[in-house]
Design an enzyme around this catalytic site. Structure first.
Site, mmCIF file in Angstrom:
data_model
loop_
_atom_site.group_PDB
_atom_site.id
_atom_site.type_symbol
_atom_site.label_atom_id
_atom_site.label_comp_id
_atom_site.label_asym_id
_atom_site.label_seq_id
_atom_site.Cartn_x
_atom_site.Cartn_y
_atom_site.Cartn_z
ATOM 1 C CG ASP A 1 1.551 -1.724 8.141
ATOM 2 O OD1 ASP A 1 2.422 -1.398 7.324
ATOM 3 O OD2 ASP A 1 0.801 -0.904 8.722
ATOM 4 C CD GLU A 2 -1.366 -6.766 4.679
ATOM 5 O OE1 GLU A 2 -0.313 -6.209 4.276
ATOM 6 O OE2 GLU A 2 -2.502 -6.402 4.342
ATOM 7 C CE LYS B 1 2.157 -4.558 1.702
ATOM 8 N NZ LYS B 1 1.519 -4.364 3.020
ATOM 9 N N GLY C 1 5.500 1.307 4.085
ATOM 10 C CA GLY C 1 6.633 1.175 4.993
ATOM 11 C C GLY C 1 6.883 -0.307 5.176
ATOM 12 C CG HIS C 2 7.261 -2.594 2.381
ATOM 13 N ND1 HIS C 2 7.294 -2.803 1.036
ATOM 14 C CD2 HIS C 2 5.995 -2.232 2.668
ATOM 15 C CE1 HIS C 2 6.101 -2.560 0.525
ATOM 16 N NE2 HIS C 2 5.305 -2.208 1.496
ATOM 17 C CD GLN D 1 -0.154 1.602 -0.017
ATOM 18 O OE1 GLN D 1 -0.296 1.459 -1.216
ATOM 19 N NE2 GLN D 1 0.946 2.093 0.501
ATOM 20 C CB VAL E 1 7.612 1.198 8.711
ATOM 21 C CG1 VAL E 1 9.050 1.339 8.235
ATOM 22 C CG2 VAL E 1 7.366 -0.200 9.232
HETATM 23 P P1 GDP Z 1 4.607 -4.519 5.155
HETATM 24 O O1 GDP Z 1 4.222 -3.087 5.085
HETATM 25 O O2 GDP Z 1 3.514 -5.439 4.738
HETATM 26 O O3 GDP Z 1 5.898 -4.811 4.456
HETATM 27 O O4 GDP Z 1 4.835 -4.836 6.694
HETATM 28 P P2 GDP Z 1 5.644 -3.931 7.751
HETATM 29 O O5 GDP Z 1 7.105 -4.088 7.499
HETATM 30 O O6 GDP Z 1 5.094 -2.554 7.812
HETATM 31 O O7 GDP Z 1 5.220 -4.614 9.105
HETATM 32 C C1 GDP Z 1 5.466 -5.958 9.366
HETATM 33 C C2 GDP Z 1 6.412 -6.084 10.584
HETATM 34 O O8 GDP Z 1 6.422 -7.432 11.020
HETATM 35 C C3 GDP Z 1 7.855 -5.775 10.273
HETATM 36 O O9 GDP Z 1 8.416 -5.168 11.422
HETATM 37 C C4 GDP Z 1 8.497 -7.124 10.000
HETATM 38 O O10 GDP Z 1 9.884 -7.173 10.306
HETATM 39 C C5 GDP Z 1 7.730 -7.985 10.954
HETATM 40 N N1 GDP Z 1 7.505 -9.377 10.538
HETATM 41 C C6 GDP Z 1 7.263 -9.870 9.294
HETATM 42 N N2 GDP Z 1 7.004 -11.189 9.345
HETATM 43 C C7 GDP Z 1 7.083 -11.541 10.662
HETATM 44 C C8 GDP Z 1 6.891 -12.764 11.369
HETATM 45 O O11 GDP Z 1 6.572 -13.799 10.823
HETATM 46 N N3 GDP Z 1 7.040 -12.697 12.745
HETATM 47 C C9 GDP Z 1 7.372 -11.552 13.400
HETATM 48 N N4 GDP Z 1 7.492 -11.587 14.736
HETATM 49 N N5 GDP Z 1 7.561 -10.394 12.756
HETATM 50 C C10 GDP Z 1 7.416 -10.391 11.409
HETATM 51 P P1 IMO Z 2 2.233 -0.739 3.663
HETATM 52 O O1 IMO Z 2 2.704 -0.894 2.247
HETATM 53 C C1 IMO Z 2 -0.882 0.556 6.423
HETATM 54 C C2 IMO Z 2 -3.321 3.991 5.182
HETATM 55 C C3 IMO Z 2 -3.156 5.295 5.935
HETATM 56 C C4 IMO Z 2 -4.568 5.856 5.786
HETATM 57 C C5 IMO Z 2 -4.954 5.435 4.378
HETATM 58 C C6 IMO Z 2 -4.751 6.507 3.315
HETATM 59 O O2 IMO Z 2 3.317 -0.485 4.656
HETATM 60 O O3 IMO Z 2 1.338 -1.878 4.045
HETATM 61 P P2 IMO Z 2 -2.613 7.520 2.120
HETATM 62 O O4 IMO Z 2 -1.429 8.267 2.691
HETATM 63 O O5 IMO Z 2 -2.247 6.269 1.402
HETATM 64 O O6 IMO Z 2 -3.526 8.412 1.328
HETATM 65 O O7 IMO Z 2 -3.468 7.078 3.422
HETATM 66 O O8 IMO Z 2 -4.147 4.311 4.065
HETATM 67 N N1 IMO Z 2 -2.058 3.438 4.633
HETATM 68 C C7 IMO Z 2 -1.431 2.363 5.142
HETATM 69 N N2 IMO Z 2 -1.719 1.603 6.208
HETATM 70 N N3 IMO Z 2 0.164 0.244 5.633
HETATM 71 C C8 IMO Z 2 0.442 0.977 4.536
HETATM 72 O O9 IMO Z 2 1.395 0.627 3.647
HETATM 73 C C9 IMO Z 2 -0.347 2.117 4.266
HETATM 74 N N4 IMO Z 2 -0.334 3.061 3.289
HETATM 75 C C10 IMO Z 2 -1.391 3.848 3.524
HETATM 76 O O10 IMO Z 2 -2.830 5.056 7.284
HETATM 77 O O11 IMO Z 2 -5.443 5.222 6.690
HETATM 78 MG MG MG Z 3 4.118 -1.402 6.277
#
Ligand code: GDP
Ligand code: IMO
Ligand code: MG
Length: 427
Positions: free
Chosen positions: A13-14, A16, A40-41, A223, A298
């Site tokens: 959830d950085e 990506k 979840g992106h 992840q 997400v």
């Molecule tokens: P991923 O799983 O690494 O793709 O990240 P997620 O989508 O799960 O979570 C990142 C969240 O931060 C999302 O809601 C993005 O829309 C949001 N996001 C990404 N980059 C930035 C940023 O630079 N600033 C802010 N405020 N939100 C961001």
């Molecule tokens: P993105 O791509 C954050 C975590 C789950 C759990 C562990 C194992 O959005 O960054 P799993 O269902 O993969 O066997 O669960 O990994 N986990 C994540 N945490 N972002 C994710 O994906 C994750 N995918 C799995 O919460 O702790």
């Molecule tokens: Mg995510």
């Protein structure tokens, strides 16, 4: 520089999805190499917000071919509903390619994920419940079902029989559940065959040919580094290799082809699910990071655990991935704090430790040692270049870069595509 890997440098959830989408317009292929719909992106394009789980984030860029590599685990029902959801919103998904060697998340894998978590009780991992672990487990046990098996009914039936042989014993005798009928599973899986057929191909050949032709290929990790089955906080990890090496095995591309490895790094830290997290906050600051950063999953809708930036983790990510660059995200979320603590080392049993301890027991009671950096209060969401940032924000970024061991080449100041400061070009 034709082959880039983009991956999570923390616990997922950085940001990506946003970073991949941003580069998607300039690359020819975006490839998922591991994981499945546990990811979840969120991608924000103009006033449109998309939530992607299985599809590579490049699917939103018209010129880009999205690829689901052999290392991914595919839930066909999720894939088809994600595709039709995008089609309804006018996104063309016809270029998608799926590896015939990718493994299928079957309905029984989802069941097993849920019952094993329940049985673990207090020791549960907090998985996403999407069947990820059991599907990779079947793959390693050599009783997995691959996408290509959907096109040979007799093989498929034999494989489902083999997979359910032991599982039904476990389900009925240990977990107190009903047995799963082979015929029913086979019928359900065969129903997906025709719908997926246009996309299924030898993606290894396609990608290697593309690289020979000097096409630009971006490998998108799901992840993050600390969730890696080998290099993460085992057992509180996912069941695949999000780290850079996973791109080679999960897409069938040799390591000599990879030219750049970009670590996506949040300006603070979050984690979903169970497991150690040294800088986790249980106070008003943690609550504020969650609220301002919108830190809610997400995929599962769970609140994310939040804490300050951890440079020990960032250095570790640089090392195990051979990172060439960082993309620092969500700097805007830190606006408004007078001072921002950053974890520079750990204290373990009274000793200062600079690097991630390899022992799980040590990591579980590592206490963060903080340095405090001055914050800023100006709105930074409109900043277009590094010099637009207030001095203290610039210093925060420079300090993180120095501690983390790779240059920060881009900075996210908001969720939108254009809310990004580019410092060094990725291409
Ligand atoms: P991923 O799983 O690494 O793709 O990240 P997620 O989508 O799960 O979570 C990142 C969240 O931060 C999302 O809601 C993005 O829309 C949001 N996001 C990404 N980059 C930035 C940023 O630079 N600033 C802010 N405020 N939100 C961001
Ligand atoms: P993105 O791509 C954050 C975590 C789950 C759990 C562990 C194992 O959005 O960054 P799993 O269902 O993969 O066997 O669960 O990994 N986990 C994540 N945490 N972002 C994710 O994906 C994750 N995918 C799995 O919460 O702790
Ligand atoms: Mg995510």
């Amino acid at each position: 520089m034709p082959a880039l890997v983009l991956l999570g440098a923390q616990w997922g959830d950085e940001g990506k999805g946003k970073a991949t989408d941003l580069l998607g317009g300039s690359v020819d292929y975006v490839v998922r190499y591991q994981g499945g719909n546990n990811a979840g992106h969120t991608v924000v394009v103009g006033d449109q917000k998309y939530a992607l789980h299985l599809l590579p984030s490049g699917i939103l860029s018209p010129g880009c071919t999205p690829v689901i590599g052999n290392g991914v685990v595919v839930d066909p029902s999720v894939l088809l509903s994600e595709l039709s959801g995008l089609n309804e919103r006018g996104v063309d998904t016809s270029k998608l390619l799926i590896s015939g060697n990718a493994h299928i998340i079957t309905p029984y894998n989802v069941t097993v994920d849920k019952v094993t978590e329940r049985f673990l009780g207090k020791r549960k991992i907090g998985t996403t419940g999407r069947g990820i672990g059991p599907t990779y487990s079947d793959k390693i046990n050599r009783v997995g079902i691959r996408v290509q098996d959907l096109y040979d009914e007799s093989i498929l039936t034999q494989k489902v029989e083999a997979a359910l042989d032991v599982k039904n014993q476990l389900l009925t005798k240990l977990y107190n559940r009903r047995a799963i009928a082979v015929d029913q599973v086979v019928e359900e899986l065969l129903a997906y065959a025709e719908k997926l057929a246009p996309y299924v191909t030898d993606t290894v050949l396609v990608l290697n040919r593309a690289l020979e032709e000097n096409k630009v290929v971006l490998f998108e990790g799901g992840q993050g580094t600390l969730l890696d089955i080998d290099h993460g906080t085992y057992p509180f990890v996912t069941s695949s290799n999000p780290t850079a090496g996973g791109a080679c095995t999960g897409a069938g591309v040799g390591p000599t082809k990879i030219s750049r490895v970009i670590g996506i790094l949040k300006a603070y830290t979050t984690r979903v699910g169970a497991g150690p997290f040294p800088t986790e906050l249980f106070d008003a600051d943690g609550e504020a990071l969650r609220r301002i950063g919108g830190e809610r999953g997400v995929t599962t809708g769970r609140d994310r655990r939040c804490g300050w930036f951890d440079a020990v983790i960032a250095r570790y990510a640089t090392r195990v991935n051979g990172l060439t660059d960082f993309f620092l995200t969500k700097l805007d979320v830190l606006t408004g704090w007078e001072e921002i603590p950053v974890c520079v080392a750990y204290e373990i049993d009274g000793k200062r430790v600079e690097e991630l301890p390899y022992s799980q027991s040590d990591f579980h009671h590592a206490k963060p040692i903080y340095e405090t950096l001055p914050g800023w209060s100006e709105d930074i969401t409109k900043a277009k270049s590094f010099s637009d940032l207030p001095k203290n924000a610039q210093n925060y970024v420079k300090a993180l870069e120095e501690m983390s061991g790779a240059p920060i080449s881009a900075i996210g100041v908001g969720p939108g595509r254009d809310e990004t400061i580019e410092i060094n070009s990725f291409l």
